[in-house]
Design an enzyme around this catalytic site. Structure first.
Site, PDB file in Angstrom:
ATOM      1  N   PHE A   1       0.821  -1.223   0.000  1.00 16.59           N
ATOM      2  CA  PHE A   1       0.000   0.000   0.000  1.00 16.59           C
ATOM      3  C   PHE A   1       0.851   1.268   0.000  1.00 16.59           C
ATOM      4  O   PHE A   1       0.322   2.353   0.185  1.00 16.59           O
ATOM      5  CB  PHE A   1      -0.926   0.004   1.224  1.00 16.59           C
ATOM      6  CG  PHE A   1      -1.884  -1.150   1.229  1.00 16.59           C
ATOM      7  CD1 PHE A   1      -3.084  -1.078   0.528  1.00 16.59           C
ATOM      8  CD2 PHE A   1      -1.585  -2.331   1.895  1.00 16.59           C
ATOM      9  CE1 PHE A   1      -3.968  -2.150   0.504  1.00 16.59           C
ATOM     10  CE2 PHE A   1      -2.456  -3.407   1.886  1.00 16.59           C
ATOM     11  CZ  PHE A   1      -3.652  -3.319   1.182  1.00 16.59           C
TER      12      PHE A   1
ATOM     13  N   CYS B   1      -0.358   3.404 -10.512  1.00 17.38           N
ATOM     14  CA  CYS B   1      -1.284   2.460  -9.867  1.00 17.38           C
ATOM     15  C   CYS B   1      -2.757   2.770 -10.130  1.00 17.38           C
ATOM     16  O   CYS B   1      -3.483   1.927 -10.654  1.00 17.38           O
ATOM     17  CB  CYS B   1      -1.040   2.432  -8.369  1.00 17.38           C
ATOM     18  SG  CYS B   1       0.515   1.650  -7.956  1.00 17.38           S
TER      19      CYS B   1
HETATM   20  N1  LIG Z   1       4.579   2.066  -7.425  1.00 13.57           N
HETATM   21  C1  LIG Z   1       3.705   2.062  -6.441  1.00 13.57           C
HETATM   22  O1  LIG Z   1       3.434   3.090  -5.820  1.00 13.57           O
HETATM   23  C2  LIG Z   1       2.999   0.792  -6.050  1.00 13.57           C
HETATM   24  C3  LIG Z   1       2.330   0.737  -4.815  1.00 13.57           C
HETATM   25  C4  LIG Z   1       1.690  -0.450  -4.449  1.00 13.57           C
HETATM   26  C5  LIG Z   1       1.674  -1.517  -5.330  1.00 13.57           C
HETATM   27  N2  LIG Z   1       2.302  -1.419  -6.541  1.00 13.57           N
HETATM   28  C6  LIG Z   1       2.283  -2.595  -7.418  1.00 13.57           C
HETATM   29  O2  LIG Z   1       3.519  -3.267  -7.296  1.00 13.57           O
HETATM   30  C7  LIG Z   1       3.940  -3.813  -8.556  1.00 13.57           C
HETATM   31  C8  LIG Z   1       5.288  -3.233  -8.936  1.00 13.57           C
HETATM   32  O3  LIG Z   1       5.144  -1.838  -9.099  1.00 13.57           O
HETATM   33  P1  LIG Z   1       6.411  -0.890  -9.279  1.00 13.57           P
HETATM   34  O4  LIG Z   1       5.889   0.498  -9.302  1.00 13.57           O
HETATM   35  O5  LIG Z   1       7.457  -1.284  -8.322  1.00 13.57           O
HETATM   36  O6  LIG Z   1       6.850  -1.312 -10.771  1.00 13.57           O
HETATM   37  P2  LIG Z   1       8.207  -0.921 -11.507  1.00 13.57           P
HETATM   38  O7  LIG Z   1       7.876  -0.960 -12.954  1.00 13.57           O
HETATM   39  O8  LIG Z   1       8.783   0.308 -10.918  1.00 13.57           O
HETATM   40  O9  LIG Z   1       9.181  -2.126 -11.150  1.00 13.57           O
HETATM   41  C9  LIG Z   1       9.034  -3.432 -11.611  1.00 13.57           C
HETATM   42  C10 LIG Z   1      10.404  -4.030 -11.785  1.00 13.57           C
HETATM   43  O10 LIG Z   1      10.270  -5.428 -12.069  1.00 13.57           O
HETATM   44  C11 LIG Z   1      11.305  -5.764 -12.987  1.00 13.57           C
HETATM   45  N3  LIG Z   1      10.995  -7.052 -13.611  1.00 13.57           N
HETATM   46  C12 LIG Z   1      10.187  -7.339 -14.665  1.00 13.57           C
HETATM   47  N4  LIG Z   1      10.201  -8.663 -14.914  1.00 13.57           N
HETATM   48  C13 LIG Z   1      11.022  -9.248 -13.992  1.00 13.57           C
HETATM   49  C14 LIG Z   1      11.428 -10.575 -13.708  1.00 13.57           C
HETATM   50  N5  LIG Z   1      11.004 -11.617 -14.443  1.00 13.57           N
HETATM   51  N6  LIG Z   1      12.289 -10.791 -12.684  1.00 13.57           N
HETATM   52  C15 LIG Z   1      12.735  -9.750 -11.931  1.00 13.57           C
HETATM   53  N7  LIG Z   1      12.383  -8.469 -12.147  1.00 13.57           N
HETATM   54  C16 LIG Z   1      11.538  -8.228 -13.163  1.00 13.57           C
HETATM   55  C17 LIG Z   1      11.332  -4.578 -13.922  1.00 13.57           C
HETATM   56  O11 LIG Z   1      12.527  -4.531 -14.670  1.00 13.57           O
HETATM   57  C18 LIG Z   1      11.188  -3.428 -12.943  1.00 13.57           C
HETATM   58  O12 LIG Z   1      12.448  -2.993 -12.484  1.00 13.57           O
HETATM   59  C19 LIG Z   1       2.818  -3.489  -9.534  1.00 13.57           C
HETATM   60  O13 LIG Z   1       1.916  -4.559  -9.580  1.00 13.57           O
HETATM   61  C20 LIG Z   1       2.160  -2.272  -8.885  1.00 13.57           C
HETATM   62  O14 LIG Z   1       0.806  -2.149  -9.251  1.00 13.57           O
HETATM   63  C21 LIG Z   1       2.975  -0.299  -6.901  1.00 13.57           C
END
Ligand SMILES: NC(=O)c1ccc[n+]([C@@H]2O[C@H](COP(=O)([O-])OP(=O)(O)OC[C@H]3O[C@@H](n4cnc5c(N)ncnc54)[C@H](O)[C@@H]3O)[C@@H](O)[C@H]2O)c1
Length: 443
Positions: free
Chosen positions: A148, A256
């Site tokens: 969150f 998000c």
């Molecule tokens: N950003 C936010 O504020 C937030 C908050 C809560 C939940 N989320 C959720 O969390 C998840 C991640 O969000 P984020 O903002 O960190 O995304 P992001 O795009 O910043 O990071 C994702 C990372 O995963 C890596 N990746 C892709 N495939 C991979 C694999 N097979 N093995 C290892 N790494 C791999 C990518 O290269 C990238 O660095 C999403 O589902 C998002 O909805 C995000």
């Protein structure tokens, strides 16, 4: 007790989770697929702008390993999935990266637990459970532990969470995951996997509903002469409602809210239910971004050849995240209207804006000879925008404050024409010259 934690994904969620678990004393291996990202992290640098992450990374370097090789998580007791789940063309969440992680899991001994932190549709956990079983990994547990955190104060949110949600098939796996967080003071909500997945989607949907609600109230305020800032204050003091997410503006963006609202809407419709309220929330948000254009036209007439400064580009302050930022929509609309757009942000990379937008190195340069300045993101640097040197630099001292950051009376006293969102318009805020007629406004 120090545990071994493996993390897939070094983005906002994965890296923040990793440095925070390291700060709590756990040994963490973070795996990503982007070599440049891993290189940067190995050098001790953070590939994006997020408060406190650089300090935590520096302080806990001996407990943090960064790798491209999935084999390196083989000895971990927990395998956190923090990969991105962007929307597909239809609006459903794209789970391809989640499935890649499941496929890439190395041989795992003992009873490690896969922990899903990525935001996924309800039912994903059950599918991943089957996927693990099919891969001969029935001994591997599965827990849903949605995240969150909010960008801009992600570390604070991780360390002081309102609650930690743990949805599990097996209560013993839930206990194990809960033990990772034992040094945090937080209420733990234990439930089944489907409910944990729904909690995340529903929480985001509710926050977006509040934003679209107050934006609609703001639009009615504009039509009736009320001030939405006072209205929100009066609403928010009601203990049944609370003050959060009642700030009128030009709508939500980010990585998000837009995708999660679409994913929930699609999830409902795939299950045969039309989620009417959420559809309205999404539509209100889309229209809200565009209302700025109407405000500009009301003052300037046709925008063709007019110079507009877009101030603040990231989807919110204290981040450089440009994903689904309202600035992108605004810039496109302004260019389509024939305006010249100059954009400024203290940290975000404006190169993702459409071609034709000039990126300015400073606020002063962005507003030079501008016919209007639009506050798109409420960066603290913009709180003092209404000052004489800015007014004198502009061709026409019009500020459209898309985040209600400024005090309207003070801005007007400095000689600006000022329009916020949902705030009464001053009778003096009318241009002396009658603007050119714009057929679109009269349609
Ligand atoms: N950003 C936010 O504020 C937030 C908050 C809560 C939940 N989320 C959720 O969390 C998840 C991640 O969000 P984020 O903002 O960190 O995304 P992001 O795009 O910043 O990071 C994702 C990372 O995963 C890596 N990746 C892709 N495939 C991979 C694999 N097979 N093995 C290892 N790494 C791999 C990518 O290269 C990238 O660095 C999403 O589902 C998002 O909805 C995000």
């Amino acid at each position: 007790m120090a545990r071994k934690v493996g993390i897939f994904g070094a983005g906002w969620v994965g890296l923040v989770t990793g440095v925070c678990f390291a700060e709590l004393g756990h040994d963490v291996v973070i795996r990503d697929v982007v070599p440049e990202k891993v290189e940067v992290l190995r050098r001790g640098e953070v590939p994006f702008h997020e408060e406190d992450v650089p300090e935590l990374l520096e302080r806990n370097r001996d407990r943090l390993t960064f790798t491209l090789d999935p084999q390196d998580v083989a000895g971990c007791e927990f395998l956190f999935v923090c990969v991105d789940t962007p929307p597909t063309y239809s609006g459903d969440a794209d789970l391809s990266r989640v499935w890649t992680v499941v496929d890439e899991l190395p041989e795992l001994s003992g009873n490690p637990i896969v922990v899903m932190k990525s935001t996924v549709p309800v039912g994903t956990g059950e599918k991943v459970r089957h996927g693990l079983d099919a891969r001969g990994l029935a001994h591997v547990g599965y827990v849903s532990n949605p995240e969150f955190l909010a960008e801009g104060h992600a570390v604070r949110d991780f360390m002081h969470p309102d609650r930690i949600v743990i949805g599990a098939f097996d209560p013993a796996d839930a206990d194990e995951v809960a033990s990772l967080y034992e040094s945090l003071e937080a209420q733990i909500v234990r439930c089944d996997v489907n409910s944990a997945e729904m909690i995340k989607l529903a929480a985001n949907a509710f926050l977006m509903t509040r934003i679209s609600f107050i934006n609609e109230i703001a639009n009615v305020c504009e039509a009736t002469g009320a001030d939405v800032v006072k209205v929100a204050e009066g609403i928010g003091l009601d203990h049944r409602l609370g003050p959060h997410f009642l700030r009128a503006g030009i709508g939500y963006g980010g990585s998000c809210f837009p995708k999660d609202s679409l994913a929930l809407k699609q999830l409902a419709s795939n299950s045969g239910y039309h989620f009417q309220l959420l559809s309205a929330v999404i539509e209100v948000n889309e229209l809200q971004k565009r209302r700025v254009i109407g405000k500009l036209k009301r003052h300037l007439g046709s925008l063709r050849g007019k110079r507009v400064a877009l101030l603040g580009l990231a989807f919110k302050p204290n981040t450089d995240d440009m994903r689904e930022a309202p600035s992108i929509v605004l810039a496109s609309r302004l260019l389509a209207e024939g305006a010249e757009v100059r954009a400024w942000d203290p940290v975000a990379d404006g190169s993702v804006l459409p071609r034709g937008v000039e990126i300015a190195p400073s606020v002063a340069r962005a507003v030079e000879e501008a016919d209007a300045a639009v506050i798109v993101t409420e960066w603290p640097e913009l709180a003092t925008l209404a000052r004489p040197e800015i007014r004198d630099a502009m061709a026409n001292p019009l500020i459209v404050d898309g985040r209600n950051l400024l005090d309207p009376a003070r801005a007007r006293a400095q000689g600006f024409l000022y329009e916020g969102i949902g705030r009464p318009v001053s009778p003096t805020d009318v241009l002396a010259e009658t603007p050119e007629r714009d057929p679109e406004l009269e349609a």
